[in-house]
Write a protein that holds these residues in place. Structure first.
Motif, PDB file in Angstrom:
ATOM      1  N   THR A   9      12.087  72.115  97.596  1.00  6.88           N
ATOM      2  CA  THR A   9      12.095  72.590  96.220  1.00  6.88           C
ATOM      3  C   THR A   9      12.894  73.867  96.021  1.00  6.88           C
ATOM      4  O   THR A   9      13.472  74.081  94.974  1.00  6.88           O
ATOM      5  N   THR A  11      14.180  77.236  94.833  1.00  4.62           N
ATOM      6  CA  THR A  11      13.887  77.945  93.591  1.00  4.62           C
ATOM      7  C   THR A  11      14.329  77.158  92.365  1.00  4.62           C
ATOM      8  O   THR A  11      14.509  77.718  91.303  1.00  4.62           O
ATOM      9  N   ARG A  13      14.507  75.276  89.067  1.00  6.28           N
ATOM     10  CA  ARG A  13      13.661  75.238  87.879  1.00  6.28           C
ATOM     11  C   ARG A  13      14.084  74.150  86.916  1.00  6.28           C
ATOM     12  O   ARG A  13      13.258  73.540  86.260  1.00  6.28           O
ATOM     13  N   THR A  14      15.357  73.914  86.777  1.00  7.28           N
ATOM     14  CA  THR A  14      15.856  72.882  85.881  1.00  7.28           C
ATOM     15  C   THR A  14      16.907  72.054  86.601  1.00  7.28           C
ATOM     16  O   THR A  14      17.421  72.447  87.665  1.00  7.28           O
ATOM     17  N   ASP A  17      20.000  74.008  87.034  1.00  4.20           N
ATOM     18  CA  ASP A  17      19.880  74.951  88.154  1.00  4.20           C
ATOM     19  C   ASP A  17      20.209  74.261  89.472  1.00  4.20           C
ATOM     20  O   ASP A  17      20.898  74.835  90.340  1.00  4.20           O
ATOM     21  N   PHE A 246      11.956  69.041  92.349  1.00  2.05           N
ATOM     22  CA  PHE A 246      11.246  69.619  91.204  1.00  2.05           C
ATOM     23  C   PHE A 246       9.732  69.670  91.420  1.00  2.05           C
ATOM     24  O   PHE A 246       8.997  70.003  90.495  1.00  2.05           O
ATOM     25  N   HIS A 249       7.526  72.376  89.881  1.00  2.00           N
ATOM     26  CA  HIS A 249       8.208  72.830  88.664  1.00  2.00           C
ATOM     27  C   HIS A 249       8.079  71.761  87.587  1.00  2.00           C
ATOM     28  O   HIS A 249       9.054  71.332  86.987  1.00  2.00           O
TER      29      HIS A 249
END
Length: 281
Positions: A9, A11, A13-14, A17, A246, A249
């Protein structure tokens, strides 16, 4: 290198990203140095024995070294020249291709190359027994639905209607709202809604196809699950190596199924399940 047992994962977030990280070489080799050797499509028409309706699938796949990345498309939507665009092209160029399916398949191939579905990257493999297409479909459905943690009577939004998944949910005592961009009805005459986000508010959890990566509906659904604290479980032939990024997140669990898919062969198969830390059962 990713530590043993780690989930892939970082960092992220989208989705944007994640693409930016890959472009920058933050997750592995510079994508400008990696070229796709083979591009191919897989087309399927199926009508399982005992079922009253059938369907068609079409998938674009890209081969990068030992890895294959895939993205499903609506049958007939992929231009003939797409394969020619892909072969010999570097991954960085394909991440900017005008066709979403090419971009997703390239990202999937890259991430499969740097973090394959192994225990070292958080995957737990589940064997699918040999059998008919329907038997294997039902086995996969059970592996997917087991990732949901809901009490009897809960309601699941199912984005990407798969009849075997609906059967498996009923066997768990769960209700569902079937959703697909094409609308229509299920095998049992139930109406299929076309607007997933509009239907999500009335559901306790979301069970979502990886095809949402290719049609642009993944991010809104992920944001809804994150905002409302709902489970978001993904079943992924499209983007099987993308979606585990993800976890934590907005995504609770992923059942990843890279190429070759269960419907291509009658022999034994495998899917790979991922859960958020602490979610393993």
């Amino acid at each position: 290198m990713t530590p043993a047992g780690a989930l892939p994962t970082a960092t992220v977030r989208t989705y944007d990203d994640l693409v930016a990280d890959v472009r920058a070489g933050a997750l592995g080799p510079d994508p400008r140095t990696l070229r796709v050797a083979v591009a191919f499509t897989t087309r399927q028409a199926v009508r399982h024995e005992g079922r009253g309706t059938g369907y068609r699938n079409e998938v674009l796949s890209l081969r990068l070294a030992e890895a294959v990345g895939s993205c499903a498309v609506e049958p007939g939507e992929l231009p003939d020249g797409a394969l020619d665009d892909c072969v010999g092209a570097d991954v960085a160029a394909l991440l900017g291709h005008p066709l979403p399916a090419v971009r997703v398949a390239a990202l999937d191939a890259y991430l499969m190359h740097v973090a394959p579905h192994t225990p070292q990257h958080g995957a737990r493999s589940v064997a699918l027994p040999a059998g008919s297409s329907l038997a294997k479909s039902r086995a996969r459905a059970r592996a997917v639905v087991e990732l949901l943690d809901l009490p009897d009577g809960g309601t699941v939004l199912v984005v990407g209607v798969v009849n075997s998944l609906l059967e498996a949910l009923r066997s768990r005592g769960l209700g569902y709202v079937p959703c697909d961009l094409k609308g229509g009805v299920t095998e049992w005459g139930e109406p299929v809604v076309a607007d997933a986000l509009a239907a999500a508010g009335s559901c306790d959890a979301l069970l979502v196809s990886g095809m949402t990566l290719g049609n642009g509906t993944f991010e809104p659904l992920r944001a809804h699950a994150l905002r409302h604290g709902k489970q978001l479980v993904l079943f992924a032939q499209t983007g099987s190596a993308v979606l585990p990024r993800f976890l934590g997140h907005g995504v609770t669990a992923v059942c990843a199924e890279p190429y070759p898919f269960f419907w291509l062969d009658g022999g034994p198969g495998v899917v790979h399940r991922y859960r958020c830390p602490g979610g393993e059962r």
